[in-house]
Write a protein that holds these residues in place. Sequence first.
Motif, mmCIF file in Angstrom:
data_model
loop_
_atom_site.group_PDB
_atom_site.id
_atom_site.type_symbol
_atom_site.label_atom_id
_atom_site.label_comp_id
_atom_site.label_asym_id
_atom_site.label_seq_id
_atom_site.Cartn_x
_atom_site.Cartn_y
_atom_site.Cartn_z
ATOM 1 N N VAL A 195 0.836 -1.196 0.000
ATOM 2 C CA VAL A 195 0.000 0.000 0.000
ATOM 3 C C VAL A 195 0.874 1.251 0.000
ATOM 4 O O VAL A 195 0.604 2.224 -0.704
ATOM 5 C CB VAL A 195 -0.943 -0.034 1.212
ATOM 6 C CG1 VAL A 195 -1.668 1.282 1.369
ATOM 7 C CG2 VAL A 195 -1.946 -1.159 1.066
ATOM 8 N N ALA A 199 1.232 4.305 -2.837
ATOM 9 C CA ALA A 199 1.197 5.756 -2.579
ATOM 10 C C ALA A 199 2.420 6.427 -3.187
ATOM 11 O O ALA A 199 2.318 7.477 -3.828
ATOM 12 C CB ALA A 199 1.117 6.014 -1.081
ATOM 13 N N ARG A 206 6.964 12.055 1.201
ATOM 14 C CA ARG A 206 7.044 11.316 2.472
ATOM 15 C C ARG A 206 5.984 11.808 3.450
ATOM 16 O O ARG A 206 5.362 11.039 4.164
ATOM 17 C CB ARG A 206 8.437 11.514 3.087
ATOM 18 C CG ARG A 206 9.392 10.397 2.748
ATOM 19 C CD ARG A 206 10.810 10.793 3.070
ATOM 20 N NE ARG A 206 11.042 10.917 4.508
ATOM 21 C CZ ARG A 206 11.559 9.950 5.263
ATOM 22 N NH1 ARG A 206 11.858 8.796 4.723
ATOM 23 N NH2 ARG A 206 11.775 10.135 6.535
ATOM 24 N N GLN A 208 3.100 13.240 2.669
ATOM 25 C CA GLN A 208 1.775 12.799 2.231
ATOM 26 C C GLN A 208 1.561 11.326 2.553
ATOM 27 O O GLN A 208 0.470 10.926 2.952
ATOM 28 C CB GLN A 208 1.608 13.052 0.734
ATOM 29 C CG GLN A 208 1.362 14.511 0.405
ATOM 30 C CD GLN A 208 1.340 14.779 -1.083
ATOM 31 O OE1 GLN A 208 2.094 14.167 -1.845
ATOM 32 N NE2 GLN A 208 0.488 15.683 -1.512
ATOM 33 N N GLU A 212 -1.628 10.666 4.721
ATOM 34 C CA GLU A 212 -2.739 10.061 3.990
ATOM 35 C C GLU A 212 -2.820 8.547 4.166
ATOM 36 O O GLU A 212 -3.876 7.963 3.997
ATOM 37 C CB GLU A 212 -2.616 10.370 2.485
ATOM 38 C CG GLU A 212 -2.579 11.843 2.136
ATOM 39 C CD GLU A 212 -3.956 12.473 2.182
ATOM 40 O OE1 GLU A 212 -4.950 11.720 2.218
ATOM 41 O OE2 GLU A 212 -4.041 13.713 2.192
ATOM 42 N N VAL A 213 -1.680 7.918 4.433
ATOM 43 C CA VAL A 213 -1.679 6.449 4.437
ATOM 44 C C VAL A 213 -1.218 5.868 5.777
ATOM 45 O O VAL A 213 -1.956 5.116 6.415
ATOM 46 C CB VAL A 213 -0.790 5.903 3.291
ATOM 47 C CG1 VAL A 213 -0.784 4.386 3.306
ATOM 48 C CG2 VAL A 213 -1.288 6.419 1.948
ATOM 49 N N PRO A 216 -3.351 7.083 9.216
ATOM 50 C CA PRO A 216 -4.710 6.517 9.295
ATOM 51 C C PRO A 216 -4.708 4.998 9.480
ATOM 52 O O PRO A 216 -5.503 4.465 10.245
ATOM 53 C CB PRO A 216 -5.355 6.886 7.961
ATOM 54 C CG PRO A 216 -4.508 7.916 7.355
ATOM 55 C CD PRO A 216 -3.175 7.883 7.985
ATOM 56 N N LEU A 217 -3.787 4.321 8.796
ATOM 57 C CA LEU A 217 -3.769 2.864 8.927
ATOM 58 C C LEU A 217 -3.175 2.420 10.257
ATOM 59 O O LEU A 217 -3.472 1.328 10.741
ATOM 60 C CB LEU A 217 -3.009 2.227 7.759
ATOM 61 C CG LEU A 217 -3.762 2.274 6.419
ATOM 62 C CD1 LEU A 217 -2.900 1.721 5.288
ATOM 63 C CD2 LEU A 217 -5.062 1.501 6.497
ATOM 64 N N ARG A 291 -14.308 2.410 10.318
ATOM 65 C CA ARG A 291 -15.500 1.848 9.704
ATOM 66 C C ARG A 291 -15.173 0.818 8.628
ATOM 67 O O ARG A 291 -15.899 -0.131 8.412
ATOM 68 C CB ARG A 291 -16.347 2.963 9.098
ATOM 69 C CG ARG A 291 -17.362 3.523 10.064
ATOM 70 C CD ARG A 291 -18.224 4.498 9.356
ATOM 71 N NE ARG A 291 -17.399 5.561 8.784
ATOM 72 C CZ ARG A 291 -17.746 6.304 7.749
ATOM 73 N NH1 ARG A 291 -18.880 6.087 7.147
ATOM 74 N NH2 ARG A 291 -16.966 7.262 7.310
ATOM 75 N N HIS A 292 -14.041 1.025 7.926
ATOM 76 C CA HIS A 292 -13.723 0.129 6.808
ATOM 77 C C HIS A 292 -13.442 -1.296 7.256
ATOM 78 O O HIS A 292 -13.428 -2.203 6.456
ATOM 79 C CB HIS A 292 -12.543 0.676 6.020
ATOM 80 C CG HIS A 292 -11.259 0.656 6.789
ATOM 81 N ND1 HIS A 292 -10.888 1.675 7.643
ATOM 82 C CD2 HIS A 292 -10.288 -0.255 6.848
ATOM 83 C CE1 HIS A 292 -9.740 1.388 8.173
ATOM 84 N NE2 HIS A 292 -9.332 0.223 7.725
#
Lengths: 299, 277
Positions: A195, A199, A206, A208, A212-213, A216-217, A291-292
């Motif tokens: 993943v 990105a 770096r 972003q 973004e990734v 959150p994960l 939620r995912h």
Amino acid sequence: MADSSWLTTFPEMDRADLVAMRKALDGAYREFSRNYGDMIEGFFDPLLYFLVWFEKMLLAAPWSIVLAALLGLTYAASRSTKLTAGIAGAFLLIGYFGMWDDTMRTLSIITVATLLSIVLGVPIGIAMARSDSVRAAITPVLDIMQTMPAFVYLIPVVMLLGIGKVPGIIAVLVYAIPPVIRLTDLGIRLVDRDVLEAATAFGATRRQCLIEVQLPLALPTIMAGVNQTIMMALAMVVIASMIGVKGLGQPVLKSITNQYFTMGLLNGLAIVAIAIMFDRVSQAYARRTQRHLKDVEHD
Amino acid sequence: MIDRAPLIRVAALYKVFGGDPESVMAMVRDGAPKDEVLASTGHTIGLRNINLEISAGETFVVMGLSGSGKSTVIRHFNRLIEPTEGTIHVDDVDVLNLSPTKLEEFRRHRISMVFQRFALFPHRTVLQNVAFGLTIQEVPKEERDAKAREWLSAVGLDGYEDQYPAQLSGGQQQRVGLARALCTDPDILLMDEAFSALDPLIRSEMQDQLIDLQNRLRKTVVFITHDLNEALRIGDRIAILRDGELIQVGPPDEIVSKPANDYVEAFVSDVTRYRQA
């Protein structure tokens, strides 16, 4: 035979030398705290003002408004009426047994300690996740922070800053911040490499990638760390009360010295109630942000 | 249709994995076998002297068994992997000498990628996944959502905007991957075994969709596969890779009728048998 006595009796440092060494170190530290104590105390002044302001606000506001705000926050984070009702019951009992003010003081210091842990701990965790050498340098420090008996690092803190809220919160932080740091690091390192590669392939910088990734994960893991931190901060309440932090810890301390069983138990249960509130609310919030992970139907 | 000047030019590309790749380059250039280099230096040859020219609008398939270096070669085009030696040009852009910022710009606008295991962002909805490239470029939300909807519909996933990737089947996920790659309107589409993880029926459906899209869009597609049937079906030209070396490059009929050596022939005979059956 006499020559090999060191095999049976440990060749200790000379007693006079040891005393001299202790005196020298203690003297140097005392000198340091005399010279720089005020300056360092001044550095922590903003923190002290914030702590005092926050505590005063909780104490000055009518209990009904504070309780309504607490329940509102609980419901907003968890969307659970059952949990909200349970917390309402617990806090009404706390008030009924005359522990409201102490509970507010403890709530205030725990909230500030948690916020500080996140503000300081998450960036440190990010730095550790990004560089193996940073990680290698910080990990042993965290190990020491978690295992060193609290009384030992209370000594220099109290020598430097005296007794009160600021040394109290530093003691709480030292003990409670490692889980946030460790689990931020772990969470980011566990993000799927595929993943992250995707990105990067789309031209993410770096920064972003992080925002973004990775963050959150990593959030469920980070929230687990925050949760641990809150629990450890609450565990420090009694020890912090020894250096003048007011709150539920002081009655507990008094109960230990005077063998007041019921008083200890009631205040202890109030701490448990706060712990459960923080725990359930932070976990419910973490679940809602993920939620995912729910409703997976395929395969 | 493919007689324009080459868009991608790869020259004398080498990749050696290991602690100090430079130190073994002399040996590699002299043509020492892979096993010998590994045994005597502990370095693995990923790619050896790759020379390729890929034209604009062409669907170029790189084929080989696992470990042949095909995924390594494709990752050099957008520099997810740095080469040990060699040059790569896209138009007049010298890809290997781009500064980090220029490289990010290049990845944002000119080249995008579809992955074998989809590599979708699990925490983003389907729409947010497709719009990811534009999010990174800081395109305003309305514009990027409109574009993303357009591409979702182009791959036949209308109505799935607010689902999360885990709620979709494998084929649907890869459609999202394809839409995500197309959404930045790149010149070059890198597809790394994009359909290999899918069921045979879904796979051929996806191949049809790619051919269909490609007839309209005329992107330059670099497609990696280990499946010769797939290569023959979608490729304008096919390159066959073995142990990091290029064995043969040519149009599908040439690969089938004039295999360069036993290795290629073994591949091809499998296909002809399959077709007769």
